[in-house]
Design a protein around this motif. Structure first.
Motif, PDB file in Angstrom:
ATOM      1  N   ARG A 268       0.857  -1.506   0.081  1.00 37.89           N
ATOM      2  CA  ARG A 268      -0.516  -0.036  -0.105  1.00 37.89           C
ATOM      3  C   ARG A 268       0.657   0.928  -0.086  1.00 37.89           C
ATOM      4  N   PHE A 269       2.080   1.109   0.244  1.00 40.40           N
ATOM      5  CA  PHE A 269       2.762   2.368   0.722  1.00 40.40           C
ATOM      6  C   PHE A 269       3.311   2.219  -1.015  1.00 40.40           C
ATOM      7  N   LEU A 270       3.497   1.425  -1.524  1.00 42.28           N
ATOM      8  CA  LEU A 270       4.550   1.405  -2.606  1.00 42.28           C
ATOM      9  C   LEU A 270       3.209   2.246  -3.573  1.00 42.28           C
ATOM     10  N   LEU A 271       2.155   1.663  -3.532  1.00 41.91           N
ATOM     11  CA  LEU A 271       1.535   2.159  -4.372  1.00 41.91           C
ATOM     12  C   LEU A 271       1.316   3.806  -3.831  1.00 41.91           C
ATOM     13  N   LEU A 272       0.828   4.460  -2.610  1.00 38.88           N
ATOM     14  CA  LEU A 272       1.054   5.671  -2.187  1.00 38.88           C
ATOM     15  C   LEU A 272       2.346   6.129  -2.972  1.00 38.88           C
ATOM     16  N   PHE A 273       3.040   5.677  -2.831  1.00 33.18           N
ATOM     17  CA  PHE A 273       4.487   6.693  -3.348  1.00 33.18           C
ATOM     18  C   PHE A 273       4.134   6.768  -5.025  1.00 33.18           C
ATOM     19  N   LEU A 274       3.517   5.477  -5.791  1.00 30.39           N
ATOM     20  CA  LEU A 274       3.673   5.477  -7.152  1.00 30.39           C
ATOM     21  C   LEU A 274       2.484   6.114  -7.869  1.00 30.39           C
ATOM     22  N   ASP A 275       1.913   6.446  -6.391  1.00 28.12           N
ATOM     23  CA  ASP A 275       0.111   6.880  -7.322  1.00 28.12           C
ATOM     24  C   ASP A 275       0.292   8.458  -6.957  1.00 28.12           C
ATOM     25  N   THR A 276       1.125   9.154  -6.076  1.00 31.79           N
ATOM     26  CA  THR A 276       1.248  10.049  -5.890  1.00 31.79           C
ATOM     27  C   THR A 276       2.322  10.744  -7.132  1.00 31.79           C
ATOM     28  N   ALA A 277       3.690  10.063  -7.115  1.00 26.02           N
ATOM     29  CA  ALA A 277       4.333  10.107  -8.244  1.00 26.02           C
ATOM     30  C   ALA A 277       3.517  10.163  -9.702  1.00 26.02           C
ATOM     31  N   ALA A 278       2.774   9.235 -10.428  1.00 25.31           N
ATOM     32  CA  ALA A 278       2.250   9.444 -11.326  1.00 25.31           C
ATOM     33  C   ALA A 278       1.213  10.678 -11.540  1.00 25.31           C
ATOM     34  N   MET A 279       0.853  11.178 -10.390  1.00 21.47           N
ATOM     35  CA  MET A 279      -0.932  12.279 -10.378  1.00 21.47           C
ATOM     36  C   MET A 279       0.164  13.882 -10.825  1.00 21.47           C
ATOM     37  N   GLY A 280       1.873  13.646 -10.095  1.00 21.63           N
ATOM     38  CA  GLY A 280       3.161  14.484 -10.699  1.00 21.63           C
ATOM     39  C   GLY A 280       3.126  14.340 -11.986  1.00 21.63           C
ATOM     40  N   LEU A 281       3.374  13.353 -12.395  1.00 21.87           N
ATOM     41  CA  LEU A 281       3.851  13.878 -13.905  1.00 21.87           C
ATOM     42  C   LEU A 281       2.132  13.761 -14.569  1.00 21.87           C
TER      43      LEU A 281
END
Lengths: 179, 179
Positions: A100-113
């Motif tokens: 879940r932490f992995l997804l939280l981090f990657l989702d945040t990065a994906a949102m920024g991109l």
């Protein structure tokens, strides 16, 4: 007893509901970002007249910001498709923390991109529509009308993707707090 | 017994550390976004020659994307300053949940807004530097060299702000999961 069962990894039903919602939202986001990436990448208008030397033709990769938009939304689409695997895993194992932490981090990065790609393309679309007489950049949408319409339309899907990713980040927060 | 004390609201020390780190990161983000908002808003170059009718002068609000950048980074700066109150509250009450969710949501929105402003301004800065001969938009940085340097530099602070906001989102996730 309830505390004990929580610690032994039996998921509370609420968290399973969150995981199913997470999966559904990811499918919506994939639809939005993939559609807008494809719409932008296939945009191509050739004007019906040809001058002596030049054929007037507009493609998305004439403008670096549009190229960035296509690259960014493609990367986010591929990431979202891959993330489905973890999202399905979370339905089965609602107490998972590290993934879940992995997804939280990657989702945040994906949102920024995705937001960066959309905003950069929007800045250029605005310029293409209105031009800017202070610095002598002329509006090009009078000539390339279909091109501009298609490009503007393709932004809708990616902004929808940004909104869905924000919801996914909040859902991750809820799931982590309910563990 | 440990479980019981957690439920009664005694904060585990790790969460207090996270809250202090949160406060520190917010101060860093305020510094970055405020500096870049001020740097962009005060950018103003008048060229040393005057034609018969026009005085050549470049200001940030000649370009809508730069105006958006100033508005977006100002809003995020003000939000970050206000959020310090909740961040300090979390050091005292490390088990707070609702206010952490509030910050998670607002941090995510602020990150999106700041990223949108930065990306839109970057798209225009790129155009000002390189121009685009496909659509006859000429590079303006030869004339307005100081203007371009100042504008490009002011983007650094806001991208740093974006990175810090991503860290703050992840910290919120950690704090929520440790509650």
């Amino acid at each position: 007893m309830k505390q004990g069962s929580l610690q032994l990894g039996v998921a509370p039903p609420a968290n399973r509901g969150i995981s199913i919602l997470d999966l559904f939202l990811r499918l919506v986001a994939i639809f939005g970002t993939l559609a807008s990436a494809i719409a932008m990448a296939t945009t191509n208008q050739t004007l019906p007249f040809v001058s002596q030397f030049v054929r007037f033709r507009a493609k998305f990769n004439d403008l670096p910001s549009f190229t960035f938009f296509v690259v960014a939304s493609s990367i986010v689409s591929v990431y979202l498709i891959l993330s489905l695997a973890l999202s399905i895993l979370h339905i089965a194992k609602a107490n998972a923390v590290n993934t879940r932490f992995l997804l939280l981090f990657l989702d945040t990065a994906a949102m920024g991109l995705l937001m960066a790609g959309s905003a950069a393309a929007t800045a250029i679309v605005q310029l293409a529509h209105d031009g800017n007489n202070k610095v002598n950049w002329f509006a090009i949408c009078q000539q390339y009308n279909d091109f501009c319409k298609r490009v503007s339309g393709s932004l809708i899907g990616s902004y929808a993707g940004v909104v869905v990713l924000i919801l996914l980040i909040l859902l991750s927060g809820v799931a982590l707090s309910r563990r």
